[in-house]
Design an enzyme around this catalytic site. Structure first.
Site, PDB file in Angstrom:
ATOM      1  N   LYS A 115      13.195  68.674 -62.410  1.00 45.97           N
ATOM      2  CA  LYS A 115      14.483  68.394 -62.057  1.00 45.97           C
ATOM      3  C   LYS A 115      14.820  69.135 -60.679  1.00 45.97           C
ATOM      4  O   LYS A 115      14.809  70.245 -60.283  1.00 45.97           O
ATOM      5  CB  LYS A 115      15.769  68.862 -62.672  1.00 45.97           C
ATOM      6  CG  LYS A 115      17.126  68.727 -62.245  1.00 45.97           C
ATOM      7  CD  LYS A 115      18.093  69.208 -63.416  1.00 45.97           C
ATOM      8  CE  LYS A 115      19.486  68.951 -62.736  1.00 45.97           C
ATOM      9  NZ  LYS A 115      20.561  69.400 -63.908  1.00 45.97           N
TER      10      LYS A 115
ATOM     11  N   LYS B  30      14.051  63.575 -62.320  1.00 44.94           N
ATOM     12  CA  LYS B  30      15.649  63.586 -61.854  1.00 44.94           C
ATOM     13  C   LYS B  30      15.781  64.071 -60.553  1.00 44.94           C
ATOM     14  O   LYS B  30      15.294  65.188 -60.585  1.00 44.94           O
ATOM     15  CB  LYS B  30      16.497  64.322 -62.968  1.00 44.94           C
ATOM     16  CG  LYS B  30      18.034  64.068 -62.423  1.00 44.94           C
ATOM     17  CD  LYS B  30      18.917  64.904 -63.477  1.00 44.94           C
ATOM     18  CE  LYS B  30      20.273  64.947 -63.152  1.00 44.94           C
ATOM     19  NZ  LYS B  30      20.984  65.818 -63.976  1.00 44.94           N
TER      20      LYS B  30
HETATM   21  C1  PBG Z   1      23.789  69.878 -65.157  1.00 45.58           C
HETATM   22  C2  PBG Z   1      23.504  68.502 -64.739  1.00 45.58           C
HETATM   23  C3  PBG Z   1      23.618  67.786 -63.456  1.00 45.58           C
HETATM   24  C4  PBG Z   1      23.656  66.577 -63.656  1.00 45.58           C
HETATM   25  C5  PBG Z   1      23.233  66.080 -64.732  1.00 45.58           C
HETATM   26  N1  PBG Z   1      23.085  67.412 -65.610  1.00 45.58           N
HETATM   27  C6  PBG Z   1      24.341  68.408 -62.422  1.00 45.58           C
HETATM   28  C7  PBG Z   1      23.307  69.154 -61.657  1.00 45.58           C
HETATM   29  O1  PBG Z   1      22.236  69.786 -61.858  1.00 45.58           O
HETATM   30  O2  PBG Z   1      23.887  69.953 -60.475  1.00 45.58           O
HETATM   31  C8  PBG Z   1      23.783  65.339 -62.498  1.00 45.58           C
HETATM   32  C9  PBG Z   1      23.955  64.157 -62.847  1.00 45.58           C
HETATM   33  C10 PBG Z   1      24.167  63.104 -61.733  1.00 45.58           C
HETATM   34  O3  PBG Z   1      24.428  63.551 -60.851  1.00 45.58           O
HETATM   35  O4  PBG Z   1      24.471  62.079 -62.037  1.00 45.58           O
HETATM   36  N2  PBG Z   1      24.598  70.129 -66.319  1.00 45.58           N
END
Ligand code: PBG
Length: 325
Positions: free
Chosen positions: A198, A250
Site C-alpha cells: 500500500k 493499492k
Molecule cells: C485506510 C484506508 C484508506 C483507503 C482505504 N483504507 C486511506 C488511506 O490509507 O489514506 C483509501 C481508499 C480510497 O482512496 O478509495 N483506512
C-alpha cells in the site's frame, strides 16, 4: 512471395474479438467499497466522488442488497463515526456499538453467506488525529501499540460477522498478530485480505472527504514510497508468510507493474484497489465530456485484471456488475 502476416484477422468482428479475448471481467471479480456514517438521517453525497455517498444504515442495506443481486464478488465496509466520537485511540473501531461493527452485524444478518462481507481494519476513520494507529509522545505512529488496537478491532469485526478482515494500516506484523488472535478466539474461518503493498498516494484525496478524515500531515512513515518496487515484494512476501489469505496492491492504476509482480510471486489470490482518486479522475474527465465514461471505466478495470489482479475493488462494482450481467 511470402504471405503477409495479418494479426488484424482476429479483430474483424465483435464475435471474433470475444472469442480471442485474453482477459475477462465478470461481476464476481468486483468488490464494492461502501461508506456508512453514524448520526445522519439521509445519505450524504461525497462531492469529490460523484455518485458515491456516505450511507445511513437503511440506505446501506438497500445498496448492499442491490450490489449483491447484481452479482458483485463482495462488499468492503468503511465506518464513519460522528466527529465527537473520535478519540486518540479510535475507540469507536472496536466498540460493539461502533458504526462499522453495527453495520457489519446488520449486513451479516441481511445477507448471510450470499456474499463475502469485508471490513476495513484500520483506525484512521476513528482517531481524532486521523492516523491509522496510536501516536506516541513524539508524534510517531507506534507500531506495536497499534497492533494491540488492531487485534481488538479484528475480534470485534469477526464477532460482528465479517468474512474477511482488511488490515490497511501497513503496521509491521499486522497479519501474523491478527491471525494469531483470530485463531485463539476460534475464528479460524475468518480470513485476512491483507493490504500488503500500500503506497502513500495523492490519489487517496477524495477518500479523506468520504470518511471525514481529520488527518494533518501524511502517512509516509507507514505507507510505501511510490519509487519502490522491491519494497513492495518484500511486504507481500512477509504478509504471505504471516498467513494472508488474499494480498492486495493499492492504488491500482499507477501501480500496475506491482500488480503484475505480485501476481507472479503470490500463491494466494491477488486483489487491487481502484481507489477514490482514480474514480474521481475518470468521473471528472467524463463530466467534462473529455472521455467516454463507460468505455473508460471498463478499460481501466480490464487493465487492472490484465495486470494480474483476480479481484478488483472499485466504486463502480455494482454499476459494472449490472452492465456485465
Ligand atoms: C485506510 C484506508 C484508506 C483507503 C482505504 N483504507 C486511506 C488511506 O490509507 O489514506 C483509501 C481508499 C480510497 O482512496 O478509495 N483506512
Amino acid at each position: 512471395m511470402s504471405p503477409v502476416i495479418r494479426p488484424r484477422r482476429l479483430r474483424t468482428t465483435p464475435a471474433m474479438r470475444r472469442l480471442v479475448a485474453e482477459t475477462s471481467l465478470e461481476p464476481r471479480h468486483l468488490v464494492l467499497p461502501m461508506f456508512v456514517a453514524d448520526g445522519i438521517d439521509e445519505p450524504v453525497p461525497i462531492s469529490s466522488m460523484p455518485g458515491v455517498v456516505q450511507h445511513t444504515m437503511d440506505s446501506l442495506r438497500g445498496a448492499a442488497a442491490e450490489a449483491v443481486a447484481a452479482g458483485v464478488g463482495g462488499l468492503m465496509l468503511f465506518g464513519v463515526p460522528r466527529a465527537e466520537d473520535k478519540d486518540a485511540t479510535g475507540s469507536g473501531a472496536d466498540a460493539e456499538d461502533g458504526i462499522l461493527n453495527r453495520a457489519l452485524r446488520t449486513l451479516a444478518d441481511d445477507l448471510g453467506d450470499s456474499t463475502v462481507l469485508m471490513a476495513d481494519t484500520c483506525l484512521d476513520e476513528f482517531t481524532d488525529h486521523g492516523h491509522c494507529g496510536v501516536v506516541d509522545g513524539r508524534g510517531r505512529v507506534d507500531n506495536d501499540e497499534t497492533l494491540e488496537r488492531y487485534v481488538s478491532m479484528s475480534l470485534a469485526q469477526a464477532r460482528a460477522g465479517a468474512h474477511l478482515l482488511g488490515p490497511s494500516g501497513m503496521m509491521d506484523g499486522q497479519v501474523a498478530t491478527i491471525r494469531a488472535a483470530l485463531d485463539a478466539e476460534g475464528f479460524t474461518d475468518t480470513g485476512i485480505l491483507a493490504y500488503a503493498a500500500k503506497y502513500a498516494s495523492a490519489f487517496y484525496g477524495p477518500f479523506r472527504e468520504a470518511v471525514g478524515s481529520s488527518l494533518q500531515g501524511d502517512r509516509r512513515t507507514y505507507q510505501q514510497d511510490a519509487a519502490n518496487r522491491l519494497e513492495a515484494l518484500r511486504e507481500v512476501r512477509l504478509d504471505l508468510e504471516e498467513g494472508a489469505d488474499i494480498v492486495m496492491v493499492k492504488p491500482a492504476m499507477s501501480y500496475l507493474d506491482i500488480v503484475r509482480d505480485v501476481a507472479e510471486m503470490s500463491d494466494v489470490p491477488v486483489a487491487a484497489y481502484q481507489i477514490s482518486g482514480e474514480y474521481s479522475m475518470i468521473s471528472a474527465a467524463a463530466e467534462r465530456g473529455w472521455i467516454d465514461r463507460d468505455a473508460a471505466i471498463l478499460e481501466s478495470l480490464t487493465g487492472i485484471r490484465r495486470a494480474g489482479a483476480s479481484i478488483v475493488l472499485t466504486y463502480w462494482a455494482a454499476e459494472v456488475a449490472q452492465r456485465l450481467s
